[in-house]
Design a protein around this motif. Structure first.
Motif, PDB file in Angstrom:
ATOM      1  N   ALA A 104       2.275  19.556  61.719  1.00 36.07           N
ATOM      2  CA  ALA A 104       2.979  20.352  62.755  1.00 36.07           C
ATOM      3  C   ALA A 104       2.244  20.164  64.244  1.00 36.07           C
ATOM      4  O   ALA A 104       3.144  20.245  65.228  1.00 36.07           O
ATOM      5  CB  ALA A 104       2.672  21.666  62.330  1.00 36.07           C
ATOM      6  N   ASN A 105       1.014  20.362  64.191  1.00 35.41           N
ATOM      7  CA  ASN A 105       0.168  20.064  65.361  1.00 35.41           C
ATOM      8  C   ASN A 105       0.458  18.857  65.965  1.00 35.41           C
ATOM      9  O   ASN A 105       0.561  18.872  67.545  1.00 35.41           O
ATOM     10  CB  ASN A 105      -1.470  20.439  65.263  1.00 35.41           C
ATOM     11  N   GLU A 106       0.561  17.598  65.569  1.00 40.85           N
ATOM     12  CA  GLU A 106       0.835  16.679  66.087  1.00 40.85           C
ATOM     13  C   GLU A 106       2.325  16.427  66.749  1.00 40.85           C
ATOM     14  O   GLU A 106       2.682  15.907  67.441  1.00 40.85           O
ATOM     15  CB  GLU A 106       0.745  15.253  65.207  1.00 40.85           C
ATOM     16  N   SER A 107       3.064  17.574  66.211  1.00 42.19           N
ATOM     17  CA  SER A 107       4.594  17.531  66.549  1.00 42.19           C
ATOM     18  C   SER A 107       4.727  18.521  67.761  1.00 42.19           C
ATOM     19  O   SER A 107       5.768  18.912  68.029  1.00 42.19           O
ATOM     20  CB  SER A 107       5.294  18.124  65.181  1.00 42.19           C
ATOM     21  N   GLY A 108       3.486  18.980  68.322  1.00 38.07           N
ATOM     22  CA  GLY A 108       3.615  20.063  69.502  1.00 38.07           C
ATOM     23  C   GLY A 108       3.327  21.263  69.027  1.00 38.07           C
ATOM     24  O   GLY A 108       3.421  22.179  69.976  1.00 38.07           O
ATOM     25  N   PHE A 109       3.027  21.623  67.833  1.00 39.35           N
ATOM     26  CA  PHE A 109       2.460  22.893  67.662  1.00 39.35           C
ATOM     27  C   PHE A 109       1.111  23.285  68.162  1.00 39.35           C
ATOM     28  O   PHE A 109       0.224  22.262  68.281  1.00 39.35           O
ATOM     29  CB  PHE A 109       2.513  23.477  66.234  1.00 39.35           C
ATOM     30  N   ASP A 110       0.560  24.682  67.988  1.00 37.63           N
ATOM     31  CA  ASP A 110      -0.724  24.882  68.404  1.00 37.63           C
ATOM     32  C   ASP A 110      -1.608  25.745  67.409  1.00 37.63           C
ATOM     33  O   ASP A 110      -2.196  26.722  67.880  1.00 37.63           O
ATOM     34  CB  ASP A 110      -0.950  25.397  69.689  1.00 37.63           C
ATOM     35  N   LEU A 111      -1.672  25.310  66.042  1.00 35.22           N
ATOM     36  CA  LEU A 111      -2.038  26.243  65.162  1.00 35.22           C
ATOM     37  C   LEU A 111      -3.507  25.910  64.898  1.00 35.22           C
ATOM     38  O   LEU A 111      -4.067  24.796  64.989  1.00 35.22           O
ATOM     39  CB  LEU A 111      -1.142  25.903  63.861  1.00 35.22           C
ATOM     40  N   VAL A 112      -4.274  27.023  64.615  1.00 38.29           N
ATOM     41  CA  VAL A 112      -5.962  27.038  64.367  1.00 38.29           C
ATOM     42  C   VAL A 112      -6.214  27.652  63.138  1.00 38.29           C
ATOM     43  O   VAL A 112      -5.320  28.958  63.137  1.00 38.29           O
ATOM     44  CB  VAL A 112      -6.650  27.405  65.443  1.00 38.29           C
ATOM     45  N   SER A 113      -6.826  27.316  62.096  1.00 39.99           N
ATOM     46  CA  SER A 113      -6.870  27.997  61.086  1.00 39.99           C
ATOM     47  C   SER A 113      -8.113  29.070  61.405  1.00 39.99           C
ATOM     48  O   SER A 113      -9.001  28.987  62.063  1.00 39.99           O
ATOM     49  CB  SER A 113      -7.737  27.186  59.927  1.00 39.99           C
ATOM     50  N   ILE A 114      -7.700  30.496  60.854  1.00 37.51           N
ATOM     51  CA  ILE A 114      -8.633  31.706  61.210  1.00 37.51           C
ATOM     52  C   ILE A 114      -9.262  32.128  60.007  1.00 37.51           C
ATOM     53  O   ILE A 114     -10.197  32.955  60.128  1.00 37.51           O
ATOM     54  CB  ILE A 114      -7.833  32.648  61.939  1.00 37.51           C
ATOM     55  N   ALA A 115      -9.113  31.611  58.784  1.00 35.28           N
ATOM     56  CA  ALA A 115      -9.443  31.921  57.692  1.00 35.28           C
ATOM     57  C   ALA A 115      -9.045  30.971  56.621  1.00 35.28           C
ATOM     58  O   ALA A 115      -7.951  30.419  56.724  1.00 35.28           O
ATOM     59  CB  ALA A 115      -9.228  33.323  57.236  1.00 35.28           C
ATOM     60  N   GLN A 116      -9.699  30.880  55.439  1.00 35.01           N
ATOM     61  CA  GLN A 116      -9.258  30.232  54.247  1.00 35.01           C
ATOM     62  C   GLN A 116      -9.021  31.098  53.161  1.00 35.01           C
ATOM     63  O   GLN A 116      -9.512  32.017  53.112  1.00 35.01           O
ATOM     64  CB  GLN A 116     -10.344  29.088  53.964  1.00 35.01           C
ATOM     65  N   ASN A 117      -8.156  30.539  52.394  1.00 35.71           N
ATOM     66  CA  ASN A 117      -7.785  31.472  51.230  1.00 35.71           C
ATOM     67  C   ASN A 117      -7.844  30.974  49.678  1.00 35.71           C
ATOM     68  O   ASN A 117      -8.407  31.523  48.774  1.00 35.71           O
ATOM     69  CB  ASN A 117      -6.230  31.935  51.193  1.00 35.71           C
ATOM     70  N   GLU A 118      -7.724  29.813  49.552  1.00 33.48           N
ATOM     71  CA  GLU A 118      -7.856  28.892  48.286  1.00 33.48           C
ATOM     72  C   GLU A 118      -8.120  27.731  48.465  1.00 33.48           C
ATOM     73  O   GLU A 118      -7.669  26.708  49.263  1.00 33.48           O
ATOM     74  CB  GLU A 118      -6.332  29.254  47.417  1.00 33.48           C
ATOM     75  N   ILE A 119      -9.013  27.070  47.237  1.00 31.05           N
ATOM     76  CA  ILE A 119      -9.289  25.812  47.281  1.00 31.05           C
ATOM     77  C   ILE A 119      -8.964  25.270  45.762  1.00 31.05           C
ATOM     78  O   ILE A 119      -8.799  26.035  44.955  1.00 31.05           O
ATOM     79  CB  ILE A 119     -10.695  25.541  47.583  1.00 31.05           C
ATOM     80  N   ALA A 120      -8.895  24.116  45.585  1.00 34.48           N
ATOM     81  CA  ALA A 120      -8.883  23.428  44.224  1.00 34.48           C
ATOM     82  C   ALA A 120     -10.213  23.479  43.379  1.00 34.48           C
ATOM     83  O   ALA A 120     -11.138  23.710  44.072  1.00 34.48           O
ATOM     84  CB  ALA A 120      -8.384  21.914  44.401  1.00 34.48           C
ATOM     85  N   GLN A 121      -9.928  23.522  42.208  1.00 35.27           N
ATOM     86  CA  GLN A 121     -11.387  23.492  41.423  1.00 35.27           C
ATOM     87  C   GLN A 121     -11.931  22.336  41.692  1.00 35.27           C
ATOM     88  O   GLN A 121     -11.552  21.191  42.005  1.00 35.27           O
ATOM     89  CB  GLN A 121     -10.891  23.677  40.046  1.00 35.27           C
ATOM     90  N   ALA A 122     -13.488  22.426  41.160  1.00 34.94           N
ATOM     91  CA  ALA A 122     -14.140  21.258  41.355  1.00 34.94           C
ATOM     92  C   ALA A 122     -13.763  20.007  40.093  1.00 34.94           C
ATOM     93  O   ALA A 122     -13.957  18.828  40.477  1.00 34.94           O
ATOM     94  CB  ALA A 122     -15.570  21.683  41.266  1.00 34.94           C
ATOM     95  N   GLU A 123     -13.298  20.506  39.008  1.00 38.56           N
ATOM     96  CA  GLU A 123     -12.813  19.606  38.135  1.00 38.56           C
ATOM     97  C   GLU A 123     -11.501  20.400  37.023  1.00 38.56           C
ATOM     98  O   GLU A 123     -11.342  21.600  37.121  1.00 38.56           O
ATOM     99  CB  GLU A 123     -13.980  19.436  36.811  1.00 38.56           C
ATOM    100  N   GLY A 124     -10.885  19.569  36.355  1.00 40.62           N
ATOM    101  CA  GLY A 124      -9.799  20.412  35.638  1.00 40.62           C
ATOM    102  C   GLY A 124     -10.304  21.112  34.637  1.00 40.62           C
ATOM    103  O   GLY A 124     -11.466  21.042  33.911  1.00 40.62           O
ATOM    104  N   PRO A 125      -9.576  22.072  34.180  1.00 46.17           N
ATOM    105  CA  PRO A 125      -8.108  22.341  34.501  1.00 46.17           C
ATOM    106  C   PRO A 125      -7.904  23.054  35.981  1.00 46.17           C
ATOM    107  O   PRO A 125      -8.870  23.785  36.419  1.00 46.17           O
ATOM    108  CB  PRO A 125      -7.551  23.161  33.571  1.00 46.17           C
ATOM    109  N   ASP A 126      -6.826  22.743  36.479  1.00 47.12           N
ATOM    110  CA  ASP A 126      -6.723  23.323  37.972  1.00 47.12           C
ATOM    111  C   ASP A 126      -5.220  23.615  37.920  1.00 47.12           C
ATOM    112  O   ASP A 126      -4.412  23.554  37.121  1.00 47.12           O
ATOM    113  CB  ASP A 126      -6.951  22.019  38.841  1.00 47.12           C
TER     114      ASP A 126
END
Length: 332
Positions: A104-126
């Motif tokens: 989206a930013n390359e398409s002209g938006f100006d978004l910046v992340s202000i917090a993170q919420n979720e990540i994938a697991q280090a290994e399955g199950p995920d």
């Protein structure tokens, strides 16, 4: 080359544009409240999925209030509903997969992340899996060559990672037919032999595994980029610059909500049931969501590089371009 449907991506881009069209009057009110040291009002876009239960419960148990925020959660059940809602209102903060925001930013938006919420697991199950019927002769990603695979969106982070690991398996990804199917319909499409494999996320991953009619051939988030961020909070650069106190408080509130959810897995699952309305038995079997507000710029960089290699980003970027200054200052 594969012909992929792009309507879902463009609808998401339009949705994000409307989500980020905040009224200047509301922004002025937010700034004034912060300057006066009072409670800061925020409008936060939310969807009813398990991974966002922490943002919902933060309101219910008073976490936002404890951090000096008056948060109005605006729920979107679909893209069209969110677009209609935003024509007459504004949202300060939204949640997005990092890859989507990068494009989206390359398409002209100006978004910046202000917090993170979720990540994938280090290994399955995920949460993310590729599944086939239990009696299928498909045993690995390499066997998907010449097969039909159901995906949710042809250009999102989940699918780009899947294409990456299919190529790494030795299969010709251009000989895999990808078709866009809603997550809720993928199980039926597989059982009715309309597709040979499906790429889906929880709670659908756990639902099918619990039924015993399918088998997992890949934990694709984990295998493409372990512990990759799959949900982060975004605001416009202008909003972040003008409302540093609001951003700081929201970051701390999200961290507190994550700590609350991770402190008691049984309690967290009850909250997920209450928020999503999903069957309690299904949530009981579901692995705990990997909530995390700890940014790892190296992992974020891997997402950037994956998008560049796939041609979805037209030029090289540094991961920190997508972080707000407050997030950058929290990096170790």
């Amino acid at each position: 080359m594969m012909k992929l449907k792009k309507n879902g991506f463009y609808l998401l881009m339009l949705m994000m544009l409307l989500l980020l069209s905040a009224c200047s009057k509301d922004e002025a009110k937010t700034t004034a409240s912060a300057e006066n040291g009072g409670v800061i009002p925020l409008k936060v876009g939310i969807q009813k999925n398990a991974a966002l239960t922490n943002a919902w419960i933060a309101e219910s148990v008073g976490i936002y209030e404890e951090h000096g925020l008056d948060v109005k959660l605006i729920e979107f059940k679909s893209g069209s509903e969110s677009i209609n809602a935003q024509r007459s209102g504004s949202v300060d903060i939204i949640l997005s997969a990092p890859g989507t925001a990068m494009v989206a930013n390359e398409s002209g938006f100006d978004l910046v992340s202000i917090a993170q919420n979720e990540i994938a697991q280090a290994e399955g199950p995920d949460t993310a899996s590729v599944q086939v019927l239990a009696d299928s002769n498909i045993e690995s990603l390499k066997d998907l060559e010449g097969k039909k695979v159901a995906i949710y969106d042809s250009r999102n982070q989940l699918v780009l990672g899947l294409k990456k690991i299919i190529e790494e398996s030795g299969a010709d990804v251009d000989k895999v037919e990808f078709v866009e199917v809603p997550f809720s319909s993928m199980g039926d499409a597989l059982k009715n032999n309309q597709v040979d494999a499906i790429s889906l996320v929880d709670p659908y991953t756990t639902q099918l595994v619990s039924e015993g009619t399918t088998k997992v051939i890949s934990w694709n988030y984990v295998e493409s980029i372990p512990e990759q961020p799959v949900g982060a909070w975004y605001a416009r650069s202008k909003f972040v610059e003008e409302n540093p106190e609001a951003v700081s408080r929201f970051y701390d509130a999200i961290s507190a909500s994550i700590e609350y959810m991770l402190a008691d897995e049984e309690r967290a699952k009850k909250h997920i049931v209450d928020f999503t309305g999903v069957d309690e038995k299904l949530i009981t079997d579901m692995p705990q969501i990997a909530w995390s507000n700890e940014f790892n710029k190296d992992v974020w960089q891997q997402i950037v590089d994956m998008y560049v290699e796939a041609g979805e980003l037209k030029q090289k970027h540094e991961a920190t371009e997508y972080f707000s200054q407050y997030v950058t200052e929290t990096l170790k």
